[in-house]
Design a protein around this motif. Sequence first.
Motif, PDB file in Angstrom:
ATOM      1  N   SER A   1      -5.892   4.699  -2.442  1.00 39.45           N
ATOM      2  CA  SER A   1      -6.148   3.528  -2.553  1.00 39.45           C
ATOM      3  C   SER A   1      -4.981   2.415  -2.683  1.00 39.45           C
ATOM      4  CB  SER A   1      -6.728   3.485  -4.025  1.00 39.45           C
ATOM      5  OG  SER A   1      -6.226   4.044  -5.027  1.00 39.45           O
ATOM      6  N   THR A   2      -3.707   3.164  -3.210  1.00 38.00           N
ATOM      7  CA  THR A   2      -2.330   2.196  -3.346  1.00 38.00           C
ATOM      8  C   THR A   2      -2.363   1.727  -2.099  1.00 38.00           C
ATOM      9  OG1 THR A   2      -1.838   3.847  -4.899  1.00 38.00           O
ATOM     10  CG2 THR A   2      -0.049   2.352  -4.150  1.00 38.00           C
ATOM     11  N   LEU A   3      -2.403   2.500  -0.745  1.00 32.52           N
ATOM     12  CA  LEU A   3      -2.051   2.128   0.540  1.00 32.52           C
ATOM     13  C   LEU A   3      -2.717   0.744   0.808  1.00 32.52           C
ATOM     14  CD1 LEU A   3      -0.926   2.726   3.410  1.00 32.52           C
ATOM     15  CD2 LEU A   3      -3.095   3.777   3.854  1.00 32.52           C
ATOM     16  N   TRP A   4      -4.321   0.973   0.509  1.00 34.88           N
ATOM     17  CA  TRP A   4      -4.967  -0.205   1.148  1.00 34.88           C
ATOM     18  C   TRP A   4      -4.423  -1.524  -0.187  1.00 34.88           C
ATOM     19  CZ3 TRP A   4      -8.385  -0.788   4.919  1.00 34.88           C
ATOM     20  CH2 TRP A   4      -8.869   0.377   5.473  1.00 34.88           C
ATOM     21  N   LEU A   5      -4.263  -1.212  -1.287  1.00 34.15           N
ATOM     22  CA  LEU A   5      -3.861  -2.483  -2.411  1.00 34.15           C
ATOM     23  C   LEU A   5      -2.689  -3.077  -1.710  1.00 34.15           C
ATOM     24  CD1 LEU A   5      -4.790  -0.866  -5.595  1.00 34.15           C
ATOM     25  CD2 LEU A   5      -6.231  -2.354  -4.376  1.00 34.15           C
ATOM     26  N   ALA A   6      -1.713  -2.288  -1.500  1.00 38.44           N
ATOM     27  CA  ALA A   6      -0.746  -2.833  -1.128  1.00 38.44           C
ATOM     28  C   ALA A   6      -0.206  -3.366   0.429  1.00 38.44           C
ATOM     29  CB  ALA A   6       0.712  -1.518  -0.741  1.00 38.44           C
ATOM     30  N   GLU A   7      -1.355  -3.086   1.339  1.00 40.84           N
ATOM     31  CA  GLU A   7      -1.467  -3.937   2.386  1.00 40.84           C
ATOM     32  C   GLU A   7      -1.984  -5.292   2.222  1.00 40.84           C
ATOM     33  OE1 GLU A   7      -2.933  -5.257   6.083  1.00 40.84           O
ATOM     34  OE2 GLU A   7      -4.301  -4.843   4.358  1.00 40.84           O
ATOM     35  N   ALA A   8      -2.990  -5.409   1.252  1.00 40.19           N
ATOM     36  CA  ALA A   8      -3.376  -6.722   0.770  1.00 40.19           C
ATOM     37  C   ALA A   8      -2.276  -7.549   0.029  1.00 40.19           C
ATOM     38  CB  ALA A   8      -4.627  -6.506   0.027  1.00 40.19           C
ATOM     39  N   ALA A   9      -1.498  -6.840  -0.540  1.00 45.47           N
ATOM     40  CA  ALA A   9      -0.452  -7.406  -1.556  1.00 45.47           C
ATOM     41  C   ALA A   9       0.719  -7.959  -0.628  1.00 45.47           C
ATOM     42  CB  ALA A   9       0.258  -6.312  -2.300  1.00 45.47           C
ATOM     43  N   ARG A  10       0.846  -7.253   0.362  1.00 48.48           N
ATOM     44  CA  ARG A  10       1.784  -7.693   1.649  1.00 48.48           C
ATOM     45  C   ARG A  10       1.302  -9.174   2.054  1.00 48.48           C
ATOM     46  NH1 ARG A  10       3.532  -4.011   6.573  1.00 48.48           N
ATOM     47  NH2 ARG A  10       1.016  -4.186   6.993  1.00 48.48           N
ATOM     48  N   GLU A  11      -0.111  -9.074   2.348  1.00 48.66           N
ATOM     49  CA  GLU A  11      -0.674 -10.566   2.996  1.00 48.66           C
ATOM     50  C   GLU A  11      -0.451 -11.683   1.818  1.00 48.66           C
ATOM     51  OE1 GLU A  11      -4.764 -12.015   4.774  1.00 48.66           O
ATOM     52  OE2 GLU A  11      -3.839 -10.262   5.807  1.00 48.66           O
ATOM     53  N   ASN A  12      -0.708 -11.204   0.587  1.00 52.21           N
ATOM     54  CA  ASN A  12      -0.738 -12.107  -0.270  1.00 52.21           C
ATOM     55  C   ASN A  12       0.570 -12.641  -1.175  1.00 52.21           C
ATOM     56  OD1 ASN A  12      -3.554 -12.186  -0.087  1.00 52.21           O
ATOM     57  ND2 ASN A  12      -3.884 -11.078  -1.776  1.00 52.21           N
ATOM     58  N   ASP A  13       1.767 -11.728  -0.332  1.00 48.13           N
ATOM     59  CA  ASP A  13       2.998 -12.079  -1.155  1.00 48.13           C
ATOM     60  C   ASP A  13       2.839 -11.640  -2.592  1.00 48.13           C
ATOM     61  OD1 ASP A  13       5.598 -12.250  -1.058  1.00 48.13           O
ATOM     62  OD2 ASP A  13       5.643 -14.391  -1.834  1.00 48.13           O
ATOM     63  N   GLY A  14       2.362 -10.391  -3.071  1.00 47.78           N
ATOM     64  CA  GLY A  14       2.030  -9.829  -4.291  1.00 47.78           C
ATOM     65  C   GLY A  14       2.691  -8.721  -4.404  1.00 47.78           C
ATOM     66  N   ILE A  15       2.259  -7.891  -5.577  1.00 50.33           N
ATOM     67  CA  ILE A  15       2.774  -6.589  -6.036  1.00 50.33           C
ATOM     68  C   ILE A  15       1.736  -5.688  -6.516  1.00 50.33           C
ATOM     69  CG2 ILE A  15       3.628  -7.479  -8.258  1.00 50.33           C
ATOM     70  CD1 ILE A  15       5.640  -4.871  -5.838  1.00 50.33           C
ATOM     71  N   VAL A  16       1.831  -4.530  -6.242  1.00 46.50           N
ATOM     72  CA  VAL A  16       1.021  -3.504  -6.790  1.00 46.50           C
ATOM     73  C   VAL A  16       1.795  -2.659  -7.895  1.00 46.50           C
ATOM     74  CG1 VAL A  16      -0.692  -1.497  -6.503  1.00 46.50           C
ATOM     75  CG2 VAL A  16      -0.476  -3.305  -4.892  1.00 46.50           C
ATOM     76  N   ILE A  17       1.148  -2.895  -9.138  1.00 44.51           N
ATOM     77  CA  ILE A  17       1.988  -1.809 -10.257  1.00 44.51           C
ATOM     78  C   ILE A  17       0.961  -0.876 -10.227  1.00 44.51           C
ATOM     79  CG2 ILE A  17       2.320  -1.875 -12.556  1.00 44.51           C
ATOM     80  CD1 ILE A  17       2.907  -5.012 -12.452  1.00 44.51           C
ATOM     81  N   THR A  18       1.232   0.458  -9.992  1.00 45.40           N
ATOM     82  CA  THR A  18       0.718   1.459 -10.090  1.00 45.40           C
ATOM     83  C   THR A  18       0.907   2.719 -11.096  1.00 45.40           C
ATOM     84  OG1 THR A  18      -0.551   3.237  -8.745  1.00 45.40           O
ATOM     85  CG2 THR A  18       1.541   2.626  -8.071  1.00 45.40           C
ATOM     86  N   LEU A  19       0.009   2.923 -11.674  1.00 43.45           N
ATOM     87  CA  LEU A  19       0.273   4.013 -12.930  1.00 43.45           C
ATOM     88  C   LEU A  19      -0.146   5.582 -12.641  1.00 43.45           C
ATOM     89  CD1 LEU A  19      -0.910   1.782 -15.734  1.00 43.45           C
ATOM     90  CD2 LEU A  19       1.364   1.743 -14.455  1.00 43.45           C
ATOM     91  N   GLU A  20       0.708   6.381 -12.747  1.00 44.06           N
ATOM     92  CA  GLU A  20       0.419   7.818 -12.730  1.00 44.06           C
ATOM     93  C   GLU A  20       1.149   8.713 -13.518  1.00 44.06           C
ATOM     94  OE1 GLU A  20      -1.323  11.129 -11.861  1.00 44.06           O
ATOM     95  OE2 GLU A  20      -2.095   9.377 -10.728  1.00 44.06           O
ATOM     96  N   ALA A  21       0.356   9.901 -13.906  1.00 44.20           N
ATOM     97  CA  ALA A  21       1.197  10.757 -15.052  1.00 44.20           C
ATOM     98  C   ALA A  21       2.003  11.730 -14.102  1.00 44.20           C
ATOM     99  CB  ALA A  21       0.123  11.228 -16.153  1.00 44.20           C
ATOM    100  N   ASP A  22       1.429  12.229 -12.993  1.00 44.24           N
ATOM    101  CA  ASP A  22       1.907  13.244 -12.347  1.00 44.24           C
ATOM    102  C   ASP A  22       3.004  12.951 -11.118  1.00 44.24           C
ATOM    103  OD1 ASP A  22       2.158  15.289 -10.534  1.00 44.24           O
ATOM    104  OD2 ASP A  22      -0.035  16.293 -10.753  1.00 44.24           O
ATOM    105  N   GLU A  23       4.092  13.206 -11.315  1.00 41.41           N
ATOM    106  CA  GLU A  23       5.322  12.832 -10.834  1.00 41.41           C
ATOM    107  C   GLU A  23       5.068  13.627  -9.340  1.00 41.41           C
ATOM    108  OE1 GLU A  23       9.399  12.994 -12.286  1.00 41.41           O
ATOM    109  OE2 GLU A  23       8.728  13.204 -14.132  1.00 41.41           O
ATOM    110  N   THR A  24       4.714  14.751  -9.223  1.00 43.38           N
ATOM    111  CA  THR A  24       4.379  15.349  -7.768  1.00 43.38           C
ATOM    112  C   THR A  24       3.421  14.348  -6.952  1.00 43.38           C
ATOM    113  OG1 THR A  24       4.526  17.711  -8.789  1.00 43.38           O
ATOM    114  CG2 THR A  24       3.524  17.240  -6.571  1.00 43.38           C
ATOM    115  N   LYS A  25       2.324  13.890  -7.571  1.00 46.74           N
ATOM    116  CA  LYS A  25       1.635  13.026  -6.685  1.00 46.74           C
ATOM    117  C   LYS A  25       2.406  11.681  -6.484  1.00 46.74           C
ATOM    118  CE  LYS A  25      -2.797  14.641  -8.659  1.00 46.74           C
ATOM    119  NZ  LYS A  25      -4.150  14.284  -9.224  1.00 46.74           N
ATOM    120  N   VAL A  26       3.338  11.108  -7.439  1.00 46.36           N
ATOM    121  CA  VAL A  26       3.869   9.638  -7.305  1.00 46.36           C
ATOM    122  C   VAL A  26       4.684  10.069  -5.828  1.00 46.36           C
ATOM    123  CG1 VAL A  26       5.504   8.238  -8.040  1.00 46.36           C
ATOM    124  CG2 VAL A  26       3.568   9.104  -9.590  1.00 46.36           C
TER     125      VAL A  26
END
Length: 210
Positions: free
Chosen positions: A74-99
């Motif tokens: 989902s981060t991928l899709w949010l970031a693609e929209a953020a690029r078009e909007n000149d925005g930023i995705v702040i994403t939170l995750e506890a698992d460093e392996t996943k990050v």
Amino acid sequence: MKKDSKFLQVLAAYDERMQSEDEIMKSLPVVEGMKRRDEFLLSVGEDAAVFMNTLLKSAKSKTILEIGTSYGYSTLWLAEAARENDGIVITLEADETKVTYAKHKLNEAGLSEYVDFRVGDALALMKEAKESFDFVLVDVWKELYLPCFELFYPKLKNKAWVVADNMIFPAQSIEETKRYQNRIRNTGVFSSVLLPIGSGMELSQYEQIK
């Protein structure tokens, strides 16, 4: 909607992994599958992702909070929209392996500059956050939905959108999601509706009382 080749290549890799893991999960006994579910890429699904991507672009949302990066689909899709909007995705995750996995994929897609990965306990990270948000995606363990809401609610901008995933499935989480749904609908400052997209999405818009 037209996407660039890097985005599409990464999306195809995610889809391939999901299809492969779906076959593995189907072959496992239910109890073992539940124990191992954190290993698998359990994404919001393309329908939900496309919906959020379109909503973000239409609303021109710039500051996007994702609670639960997981492997970054989902981060991928949010970031693609953020690029078009000149925005930023702040994403939170506890698992460093996943990050680590998600960072690699976002870098492959050429979208890493539009994502601020924050690793740790979601509640602690939200308490520390200084930003205010145009859009929030809630997609973590269901017992955290309500505590998360209480923390991001004061940080919402007027007209901000909030999406909570997995409102219908899995069934064993219904009581927790109902508590969240009742809370957000009874604040008196959100318009909220349950959408039959993916595993069920509660779509809410915040409007400050004048």
